[in-house]
Structure formats: C-alpha cells, structure tokens
Write a protein that holds these residues in place. Sequence first.
Motif, PDB file in Angstrom:
ATOM      1  N   GLN A 306       0.850  -1.185   0.000  1.00  0.00           N
ATOM      2  CA  GLN A 306       0.000   0.000   0.000  1.00  0.00           C
ATOM      3  C   GLN A 306       0.888   1.237   0.000  1.00  0.00           C
ATOM      4  OE1 GLN A 306      -2.469   0.816   3.472  1.00  0.00           O
ATOM      5  NE2 GLN A 306      -3.984   1.853   2.203  1.00  0.00           N
ATOM      6  N   ILE A 307       0.636   2.139  -0.950  1.00  0.00           N
ATOM      7  CA  ILE A 307       1.396   3.382  -1.036  1.00  0.00           C
ATOM      8  C   ILE A 307       0.412   4.550  -1.036  1.00  0.00           C
ATOM      9  CG2 ILE A 307       3.061   4.747  -2.362  1.00  0.00           C
ATOM     10  CD1 ILE A 307       4.091   2.143  -3.570  1.00  0.00           C
ATOM     11  N   ILE A 308       0.577   5.428  -0.049  1.00  0.00           N
ATOM     12  CA  ILE A 308      -0.309   6.595   0.091  1.00  0.00           C
ATOM     13  C   ILE A 308       0.529   7.854  -0.039  1.00  0.00           C
ATOM     14  CG2 ILE A 308      -1.836   7.845   1.671  1.00  0.00           C
ATOM     15  CD1 ILE A 308      -2.550   5.142   2.913  1.00  0.00           C
ATOM     16  N   THR A 309       0.089   8.782  -0.858  1.00  0.00           N
ATOM     17  CA  THR A 309       0.810  10.050  -1.022  1.00  0.00           C
ATOM     18  C   THR A 309      -0.054  11.220  -0.558  1.00  0.00           C
ATOM     19  OG1 THR A 309       0.051  10.350  -3.303  1.00  0.00           O
ATOM     20  CG2 THR A 309       2.113   9.145  -2.989  1.00  0.00           C
ATOM     21  N   ARG A 310       0.594  12.173   0.076  1.00  0.00           N
ATOM     22  CA  ARG A 310      -0.008  13.459   0.420  1.00  0.00           C
ATOM     23  C   ARG A 310       0.890  14.525  -0.185  1.00  0.00           C
ATOM     24  NH1 ARG A 310      -3.791  11.157   0.778  1.00  0.00           N
ATOM     25  NH2 ARG A 310      -5.295  10.903   2.452  1.00  0.00           N
ATOM     26  N   ASP A 311       0.702  14.748  -1.480  1.00  0.00           N
ATOM     27  CA  ASP A 311       1.577  15.619  -2.264  1.00  0.00           C
ATOM     28  C   ASP A 311       1.166  17.075  -2.048  1.00  0.00           C
ATOM     29  OD1 ASP A 311       3.262  16.764  -4.091  1.00  0.00           O
ATOM     30  OD2 ASP A 311       2.250  15.971  -5.871  1.00  0.00           O
ATOM     31  N   GLN A 312       1.547  17.624  -0.879  1.00  0.00           N
ATOM     32  CA  GLN A 312       1.154  18.984  -0.525  1.00  0.00           C
ATOM     33  C   GLN A 312       2.023  19.510   0.599  1.00  0.00           C
ATOM     34  OE1 GLN A 312      -2.828  17.729   0.494  1.00  0.00           O
ATOM     35  NE2 GLN A 312      -2.401  17.793   2.688  1.00  0.00           N
ATOM     36  N   PHE A 313       2.063  20.832   0.728  1.00  0.00           N
ATOM     37  CA  PHE A 313       2.787  21.459   1.828  1.00  0.00           C
ATOM     38  C   PHE A 313       2.034  21.200   3.127  1.00  0.00           C
ATOM     39  CE2 PHE A 313       3.533  25.147   4.626  1.00  0.00           C
ATOM     40  CZ  PHE A 313       4.919  25.074   4.735  1.00  0.00           C
ATOM     41  N   VAL A 314       2.740  20.834   4.173  1.00  0.00           N
ATOM     42  CA  VAL A 314       2.126  20.511   5.467  1.00  0.00           C
ATOM     43  C   VAL A 314       2.471  21.611   6.469  1.00  0.00           C
ATOM     44  CG1 VAL A 314       1.944  18.804   7.311  1.00  0.00           C
ATOM     45  CG2 VAL A 314       2.370  18.053   4.954  1.00  0.00           C
ATOM     46  N   MET A 315       1.453  22.168   7.097  1.00  0.00           N
ATOM     47  CA  MET A 315       1.664  23.219   8.091  1.00  0.00           C
ATOM     48  C   MET A 315       2.384  22.658   9.314  1.00  0.00           C
ATOM     49  SD  MET A 315       0.307  25.940   6.732  1.00  0.00           S
ATOM     50  CE  MET A 315      -0.201  27.118   7.978  1.00  0.00           C
ATOM     51  N   GLU A 316       3.134  23.523   9.986  1.00  0.00           N
ATOM     52  CA  GLU A 316       3.968  23.113  11.112  1.00  0.00           C
ATOM     53  C   GLU A 316       3.187  22.316  12.166  1.00  0.00           C
ATOM     54  OE1 GLU A 316       7.515  23.142  13.577  1.00  0.00           O
ATOM     55  OE2 GLU A 316       7.244  23.633  11.461  1.00  0.00           O
ATOM     56  N   LYS A 317       1.992  22.783  12.524  1.00  0.00           N
ATOM     57  CA  LYS A 317       1.230  22.127  13.591  1.00  0.00           C
ATOM     58  C   LYS A 317       0.672  20.769  13.184  1.00  0.00           C
ATOM     59  CE  LYS A 317      -0.146  26.028  16.481  1.00  0.00           C
ATOM     60  NZ  LYS A 317      -1.276  26.732  17.148  1.00  0.00           N
ATOM     61  N   GLU A 318       0.629  20.481  11.882  1.00  0.00           N
ATOM     62  CA  GLU A 318       0.071  19.225  11.402  1.00  0.00           C
ATOM     63  C   GLU A 318       1.116  18.121  11.264  1.00  0.00           C
ATOM     64  OE1 GLU A 318      -1.742  20.223   7.718  1.00  0.00           O
ATOM     65  OE2 GLU A 318      -3.106  21.708   8.577  1.00  0.00           O
ATOM     66  N   ILE A 319       2.385  18.511  11.254  1.00  0.00           N
ATOM     67  CA  ILE A 319       3.455  17.557  10.957  1.00  0.00           C
ATOM     68  C   ILE A 319       3.499  16.416  11.957  1.00  0.00           C
ATOM     69  CG2 ILE A 319       5.958  17.291  10.834  1.00  0.00           C
ATOM     70  CD1 ILE A 319       6.081  20.161   9.740  1.00  0.00           C
ATOM     71  N   GLN A 320       3.368  16.733  13.226  1.00  0.00           N
ATOM     72  CA  GLN A 320       3.558  15.774  14.296  1.00  0.00           C
ATOM     73  C   GLN A 320       2.641  14.559  14.175  1.00  0.00           C
ATOM     74  OE1 GLN A 320       4.097  17.895  17.957  1.00  0.00           O
ATOM     75  NE2 GLN A 320       3.353  16.175  19.180  1.00  0.00           N
ATOM     76  N   SER A 321       1.426  14.776  13.690  1.00  0.00           N
ATOM     77  CA  SER A 321       0.445  13.679  13.596  1.00  0.00           C
ATOM     78  C   SER A 321       0.943  12.553  12.704  1.00  0.00           C
ATOM     79  CB  SER A 321      -0.885  14.216  13.055  1.00  0.00           C
ATOM     80  OG  SER A 321      -1.413  15.185  13.919  1.00  0.00           O
ATOM     81  N   TYR A 322       1.621  12.903  11.610  1.00  0.00           N
ATOM     82  CA  TYR A 322       2.117  11.880  10.683  1.00  0.00           C
ATOM     83  C   TYR A 322       3.212  11.041  11.323  1.00  0.00           C
ATOM     84  CZ  TYR A 322      -0.546  14.257   7.052  1.00  0.00           C
ATOM     85  OH  TYR A 322      -1.559  14.798   6.304  1.00  0.00           O
ATOM     86  N   PHE A 323       4.021  11.656  12.152  1.00  0.00           N
ATOM     87  CA  PHE A 323       5.067  10.904  12.836  1.00  0.00           C
ATOM     88  C   PHE A 323       4.468  10.001  13.916  1.00  0.00           C
ATOM     89  CE2 PHE A 323       7.565  14.008  10.679  1.00  0.00           C
ATOM     90  CZ  PHE A 323       8.819  13.445  10.516  1.00  0.00           C
TER      91      PHE A 323
END
Length: 423
Positions: A306-323
């Motif tokens: 499974q490969i998922i892409t989020r091809d977009q700029f990510v705001m600073e406050k949103e970054i942590q959720s992905y980690f």
Amino acid sequence: MTTSYKLTEPQLKHKALSRRRIMLFDMSCGGHHGAFIQHLIRYWGEHNLPGYMDIVVMPQFLQQHQDVVELAATYGSDRLRFVPITAKEESDLGPWSTFARRKTRALREWSLMSRYAKNLGTTECLLMYFDTFQLSVVLRRKLPCLFSGIYFRPRFHYGDFQGITLSRKDHIRHLQEHVHISLALGHPQFKTLFSLDQFSVKHLNQSNSNTQVVYLPDPVQTYPNREFKANSFKANLGIEPGRLVFLMFGIIDERKGIHQVLDAVAMLPLHLSQKLCLLLVGCISSADKPKVKAQITKLSQLLPVQIITRDQFVMEKEIQSYFQISDVVLTTHQRHVGTSNTLIRAAAAQKPVLCSDYGLMGEWTRHYKLGLNVNSVVVSEVAKGLTRFLQESPERFFDSMTARNFAQQHSAGKYAETIFSYI
C-alpha cells in the motif's frame, strides 16, 4: 546649576539593548526556512526582548509561510516586522541554475543584504543560511554592522566518523572546506558562527580568531494534543489495518532517496510487501514526479503493497500527527551533508529510523541509537533494512531513552535561546 547623572552598568546595558536593531536575512522559502524564523519570532515575542527585529525575506515568503507572518502579528509590536524585498530586487539576484550562477547570486545577495542593513539602521545581522555567504566572508566584504550566521553543512570533519570511507577527492574537498571556513572566521565583523553540527565545533574553535563558534540545536517544535486519535487519523488516510507504516516526510525528491526506496520495495517478497504501507507526505519534486508516479503504478500492479501520497505542503502544527502514526521513519538521504529535522522529529515521536549511514545523520543514528543505518545509495541495502523492520519488531533497533534525550536537546526553545544569547 547643572546636574549630571551617571548611568549604572545595568542601565547602560539596557539602553544599548533597546537601541539594537537585528536583521534576519533569508532569501529562501519552504523547508526549514519558515520554521527557523518562526521559532525566533515566538521567543522574541514571549520574552518581550528589547530592541527591534527586521525580517528581510523574499516576497513569496509572506504567502507561503502565512502562519509565521500571522504569529508575528499576534504580538502587535512595531518593533517586529517583515520586510519583503522588491520584485525587481528578486529578479536582479538571478537564478541558481549553474555553479557559476549560484556563486554570482550569492555575491549579489551579500550586496543586497548590505544595502538593507544600511537603510534599516541594522546593528547586527543574522544570516539564516551562512553557507551561501561564505565566499563573501572569505573575501572580507564589509557590512555596515556586525553579523552572525547559521552554518548548515560543515563536512570537513566527516573523516572522524566511524564507518565512512573517504575517497581522495573527498579528502581534497574537506581540506578546501576547512581552509575556507578558517579564513571566514577571520572576518573582523564576524561575531558568532552557529553550527548545526555539534561534532564540528571543536575543530572550528581551534582557529585563531575572535569569532565565537557555538553549537546550535536544529529545532523541532512539538504541540501537545491530548485529543489526537491515531486510529482515526490512520483511517482517514486510508491506511489498511495490520500494516506497518513507513513514513517519508518533507520534499520528496531524488535527494531524499525516494527512487531507491521504491526500487527496494519492489525487491520485497510477497508476504512482506503485504505488511507494508509506504506513506509519502510532502510536496513531490516536479522533476521527480513523473518517475515517482511510474514507480508507484508499477509497484501497485506487481505487489500487494500500500502506497499513500499526500503531495502537498504541510503546516507546522500538522506535521507531528504523521510521525505519531508511523512505525518507521525513512531518512534515506543520498550522501546528505548536515542535519536532518526529520531525524529529530522521529526521535521526538519515539519512532525508529531507517537512515543513511553517511555523515552527520549516520553519526547521530549510531551515537543515539535512533534506528538502523544502511548505505542508502545501494537499493539492495535499503531492501535489507526494510526487511529487518518488517520481520522483527521495529522497537528492537531503537533506544527510547537516548532518543528522547536527543530530541529534548533540539527543542525550539533551546535553539532560540542559543541564538539570542550570542547575538
């Protein structure tokens, strides 16, 4: 009759500080550029530091980093302001397209910075990316004020790191770099060099100059979110249950090793590929996008990955959720020189990395036990790293205590405090 007043030392110091006018100068956008300025604005505003701070940036910075501009506005101070250069000034700088043009542009940026420092009445300038200006400093070009700079990419000391084999060309390049930075430190207006590489500082401090050399933590800002629900976030992304999430974050390009990772996934056996979810978060480079899309299409046809892409700029406050929802973070940069904010974010989120064994990133991973090191240039070695994580518990390759200490050393607060303590 006249009365004379003698100011005490603290009063004199306060008077001097209230008159200082710092200029942050950065002619780039995206990546770390917005965050580095954002952390300084927050510290300046929260501590109500004396004096003035002008932030000279490209015009598009104001649109691309609206959150940073809005943060500055919340402090409602006329002592803190953005100063975008004009469209003509931007055009006159020229492109970065070739080596010669990069050098020419760097010299022009110095001239532009000097002009703004004079017009704004700057008492000290902070070069947000010193590396660009190193030639001007070596040439002893003058400014109307003192200056300090953030040094991103020292590599002259990489021979000290274990597991690195240097070629004759590497040795010559490292010697040249050491000579250049030693000459730069002799500039009479150079106040402080902030190095993002802690291992380079002892070498740099051996030069006979009045310039201070200080280790500067590469900053990561974390945001408490007690309401965050990992399962819901994963479901919204469409991540299938039971898969291990391998995250690649930031600008997705050849430099990050995206092609090696996708080719390595293609080497996985069927039973392992069906356990893997590759999550690509961040803007995919336009130069690499056609090849990346073709690789993903082929992989999806051949394997149950499974490969998922989020091809977009990510705001600073949103970054942590992905980690937080990842199991492994990919830092497979291709012979990268300097630091990696992604590596620090992974440690803060308590996630192991599959990391290049080269340079500072490789040394950090070994020193703080942050995950697995591989020769990220070689596809088969990347595939071996993926296999080990898929076959064994990722936590086995990770020391949570040393990783937590590493992350705490790189807080946004420590970064900003260090800067304002030495300028």
